[in-house]
Design a protein around this motif. Structure first.
Motif, PDB file in Angstrom:
ATOM      1  N   GLY A  97      28.331  69.553 -25.047  1.00  0.00           N
ATOM      2  CA  GLY A  97      27.181  68.702 -25.384  1.00  0.00           C
ATOM      3  C   GLY A  97      25.868  69.132 -24.725  1.00  0.00           C
ATOM      4  O   GLY A  97      26.081  69.696 -23.745  1.00  0.00           O
ATOM      5  N   SER A  98      24.965  68.850 -25.056  1.00  0.00           N
ATOM      6  CA  SER A  98      23.506  69.098 -24.490  1.00  0.00           C
ATOM      7  C   SER A  98      23.714  68.182 -22.968  1.00  0.00           C
ATOM      8  O   SER A  98      22.985  68.445 -22.170  1.00  0.00           O
ATOM      9  CB  SER A  98      22.419  68.914 -25.256  1.00  0.00           C
ATOM     10  N   ASN A  99      24.260  67.226 -23.075  1.00  0.00           N
ATOM     11  CA  ASN A  99      24.333  66.442 -21.697  1.00  0.00           C
ATOM     12  C   ASN A  99      24.932  67.210 -20.883  1.00  0.00           C
ATOM     13  O   ASN A  99      24.428  67.021 -19.501  1.00  0.00           O
ATOM     14  CB  ASN A  99      25.709  65.301 -22.333  1.00  0.00           C
ATOM     15  N   PHE A 123      15.937  58.675 -22.772  1.00  0.00           N
ATOM     16  CA  PHE A 123      17.444  58.938 -23.059  1.00  0.00           C
ATOM     17  C   PHE A 123      17.954  58.517 -21.721  1.00  0.00           C
ATOM     18  O   PHE A 123      17.602  59.169 -20.561  1.00  0.00           O
ATOM     19  CB  PHE A 123      17.734  60.348 -23.239  1.00  0.00           C
ATOM     20  N   TYR A 126      18.975  61.176 -18.375  1.00  0.00           N
ATOM     21  CA  TYR A 126      18.269  61.670 -17.472  1.00  0.00           C
ATOM     22  C   TYR A 126      18.219  60.914 -16.014  1.00  0.00           C
ATOM     23  O   TYR A 126      18.563  61.582 -15.064  1.00  0.00           O
ATOM     24  CB  TYR A 126      16.732  61.704 -18.059  1.00  0.00           C
ATOM     25  N   ALA A 166      11.986  63.932 -24.048  1.00  0.00           N
ATOM     26  CA  ALA A 166      12.758  63.751 -25.368  1.00  0.00           C
ATOM     27  C   ALA A 166      11.873  63.878 -26.652  1.00  0.00           C
ATOM     28  O   ALA A 166      11.029  62.657 -26.634  1.00  0.00           O
ATOM     29  CB  ALA A 166      13.648  62.794 -25.527  1.00  0.00           C
ATOM     30  N   ASN A 170      15.164  59.418 -28.122  1.00  0.00           N
ATOM     31  CA  ASN A 170      16.207  58.367 -28.239  1.00  0.00           C
ATOM     32  C   ASN A 170      16.087  57.379 -26.998  1.00  0.00           C
ATOM     33  O   ASN A 170      16.242  57.654 -25.946  1.00  0.00           O
ATOM     34  CB  ASN A 170      17.554  58.905 -28.227  1.00  0.00           C
ATOM     35  N   ASP A 197      13.839  68.230 -24.677  1.00  0.00           N
ATOM     36  CA  ASP A 197      15.311  67.827 -25.341  1.00  0.00           C
ATOM     37  C   ASP A 197      14.935  67.532 -26.907  1.00  0.00           C
ATOM     38  O   ASP A 197      14.254  66.686 -27.252  1.00  0.00           O
ATOM     39  CB  ASP A 197      15.685  66.499 -24.798  1.00  0.00           C
ATOM     40  N   ALA A 199      17.248  67.066 -29.462  1.00  0.00           N
ATOM     41  CA  ALA A 199      18.472  66.723 -30.142  1.00  0.00           C
ATOM     42  C   ALA A 199      18.402  66.340 -31.645  1.00  0.00           C
ATOM     43  O   ALA A 199      19.351  66.375 -32.262  1.00  0.00           O
ATOM     44  CB  ALA A 199      19.085  65.589 -29.316  1.00  0.00           C
ATOM     45  N   TYR A 200      17.010  65.793 -32.103  1.00  0.00           N
ATOM     46  CA  TYR A 200      16.780  65.226 -33.255  1.00  0.00           C
ATOM     47  C   TYR A 200      15.832  66.238 -34.129  1.00  0.00           C
ATOM     48  O   TYR A 200      15.265  65.994 -35.235  1.00  0.00           O
ATOM     49  CB  TYR A 200      16.361  63.709 -33.352  1.00  0.00           C
ATOM     50  N   THR A 227      21.646  70.438 -29.685  1.00  0.00           N
ATOM     51  CA  THR A 227      22.916  69.893 -29.949  1.00  0.00           C
ATOM     52  C   THR A 227      23.254  70.038 -31.276  1.00  0.00           C
ATOM     53  O   THR A 227      22.741  70.090 -32.428  1.00  0.00           O
ATOM     54  CB  THR A 227      22.762  68.494 -29.315  1.00  0.00           C
ATOM     55  N   SER A 229      25.539  67.702 -32.188  1.00  0.00           N
ATOM     56  CA  SER A 229      26.080  66.325 -32.388  1.00  0.00           C
ATOM     57  C   SER A 229      25.567  65.604 -33.394  1.00  0.00           C
ATOM     58  O   SER A 229      26.079  64.653 -33.938  1.00  0.00           O
ATOM     59  CB  SER A 229      26.117  65.608 -31.026  1.00  0.00           C
ATOM     60  N   LYS A 230      24.291  65.784 -33.872  1.00  0.00           N
ATOM     61  CA  LYS A 230      23.656  65.050 -34.685  1.00  0.00           C
ATOM     62  C   LYS A 230      23.395  65.724 -36.260  1.00  0.00           C
ATOM     63  O   LYS A 230      24.314  65.611 -36.948  1.00  0.00           O
ATOM     64  CB  LYS A 230      22.101  64.652 -33.928  1.00  0.00           C
ATOM     65  N   ARG A 238      31.603  68.250 -28.907  1.00  0.00           N
ATOM     66  CA  ARG A 238      30.787  68.375 -27.631  1.00  0.00           C
ATOM     67  C   ARG A 238      30.164  69.681 -27.618  1.00  0.00           C
ATOM     68  O   ARG A 238      30.538  70.772 -26.626  1.00  0.00           O
ATOM     69  CB  ARG A 238      31.543  68.156 -26.409  1.00  0.00           C
ATOM     70  N   VAL A 239      29.339  70.271 -28.285  1.00  0.00           N
ATOM     71  CA  VAL A 239      28.622  71.642 -27.982  1.00  0.00           C
ATOM     72  C   VAL A 239      27.035  71.261 -28.020  1.00  0.00           C
ATOM     73  O   VAL A 239      26.666  70.751 -29.025  1.00  0.00           O
ATOM     74  CB  VAL A 239      28.864  72.757 -29.280  1.00  0.00           C
TER      75      VAL A 239
END
Ligand SMILES: *Cc1c(COP(=O)(O)O)cnc(C)c1O
Length: 374
Positions: A97-99, A123, A126, A166, A170, A197, A199-200, A227, A229-230, A238-239
């Motif tokens: 995950g990018s986490n 987010f 952080y 971000a 988010n 970040d 992610a979206y 990510t 994930s979305k 989790r990638v």
């Protein structure tokens, strides 16, 4: 005398509250005795389409390799990503995950005497990764729910090592244009790393938004995180990954766990990158769903923060927690965001058209039974 082992934890960790995930469907089913098939989860910004067929087939085929360690370098996935993004494989760092990547970045570049800057309402990961390494988090007050980029630059001190941005953010869904992000990057000192970040980012349409990867050549202090994930629909696997200069990636690769992305995840993520139709459908369903939700919320007279993501933060008033509970009783899971300092909002992820309708209907009932407060 008994030792208080919690007091032995490093200070930042002692003060840490765990990340609050969206409630799983099976948990709600157990708690309320509901049929899991009748529950909808719009709480974690997951892709409502279900996984891509290509990803699913690749994951199944990879099952026969369960007894072997994964490819610790993620060669095929990095190769596919590098081709798609127009970067070198040496610029990519894969994460669980990018986490995971966000945490590795913090551990590599900040320490106890460092400051890490992020925005109010940004987010939750952080502040968590900041505290976990004992660094000092500097939360910069938001502007119109979004990042106040000028104030974030002004918050830089000689102890600042990292800035998390971000875009889109988010849980607010706010987004900055390419011009704003570039102007921000121009002002950040070169020895301060900026984590963008994205992610979206797949949901962003139109040329006015930045593509962080195009900015890497101009800003060597930039790290872009993305990510699967979305929009790519692989949250369970989790990638995630970062793209940076090869020098920064080399550092991150020293600290990340050697096998942080498993074989199934590598196979599915590599396969989904060739499923352009899936990505397009994800974006179409999301755009239509956002319009549907906005229209319905307008009709109900409920304020919301315009969103560039696959979710929307709705202002339901002071009784947001009770409304959240009432929605659960209707079998609809959304996300309370009081932990983000947004006690009057609930965040709802965009679902399929019928899921969005069910949310709206349940929200109407919940508001009627609980009341909006003031
Ligand atoms: C969902 C999300 C992520 C991605 O999390 P993963 O660990 O890749 O599942 C990263 N940043 C933001 C802002 C997010 O909302």
């Amino acid at each position: 005398m008994a030792i208080d082992y919690q007091s032995l934890a490093v200070k930042g960790v002692q003060a840490l509250s765990p990340y609050q995930p969206g409630k799983p469907i099976d948990e709600l089913a157990r708690e309320l005795g509901l049929n899991p098939a009748e529950i909808i989860k719009l709480a974690s910004n997951e892709n409502p389409l279900g996984p891509s067929d290509k990803a699913l087939s690749a994951a199944k085929a990879a099952l026969s390799e369960l007894c072997l360690y994964p490819d610790g370098n993620g060669f095929e996935l990095k190769q596919a990503l590098a081709g798609r993004l127009g970067v070198e494989m040496s610029q990519i760092t894969l994460g669980n995950g990018s986490n995971d990547v966000l945490e590795v970045i913090a551990r590599c570049f900040a320490a106890r005497d460092s400051e890490i800057i992020f925005s109010q309402y940004a987010f939750a990961v952080y502040p968590i990764v900041t505290q976990a390494i004992g660094a000092t988090g500097v939360s910069v007050p938001a502007k119109d729910w979004g990042h106040d980029l000028d104030a974030m630059v002004a918050a830089v001190t000689d102890r600042t090592r990292l800035i998390f941005v971000a875009n889109p953010n988010n849980p607010t869904g706010t987004v900055h244009t390419a011009d704003a992000v570039e102007a921000f990057l121009e002002k950040v000192p070169e020895n301060v790393l900026v984590v963008l970040d994205e992610a979206y980012c797949e949901y962003l349409k139109g040329g006015q938004y930045p593509d962080g990867i195009r900015l890497l050549s101009r800003f060597p202090n930039l790290i872009v995180c993305r990510t699967f994930s979305k929009a790519w629909g692989l949250a369970a696997l989790r990638v995630g990954y970062s793209v940076s200069s090869p020098a920064i990636a080399d550092i991150l690769n020293r600290v990340r766990q050697p096998f942080n992305v498993d074989t199934i995840a590598l196979a599915a993520a590599t396969a989904v990158l060739s499923d352009e139709a899936y990505l397009e459908r994800s974006c179409e369903v999301n755009a239509a769903g956002l319009r549907q939700l906005e229209q319905a919320l307008d009709d109900m007279g409920l304020p919301y923060i315009p969103s560039a993501g696959n979710f929307i933060a709705v202002e339901v008033g002071e009784r947001a927690q009770e409304i959240y509970q009432a929605l659960l009783a209707h079998g609809v899971i959304v996300r309370p965001v009081a932990g983000y300092g947004m006690p009057k909002h609930l965040r709802v992820s965009v679902g399929l058209p019928e899921e969005n309708s069910r949310f709206i209907e349940a929200l109407g009932h919940s508001l009627a039974s609980v009341g909006q407060g003031t």
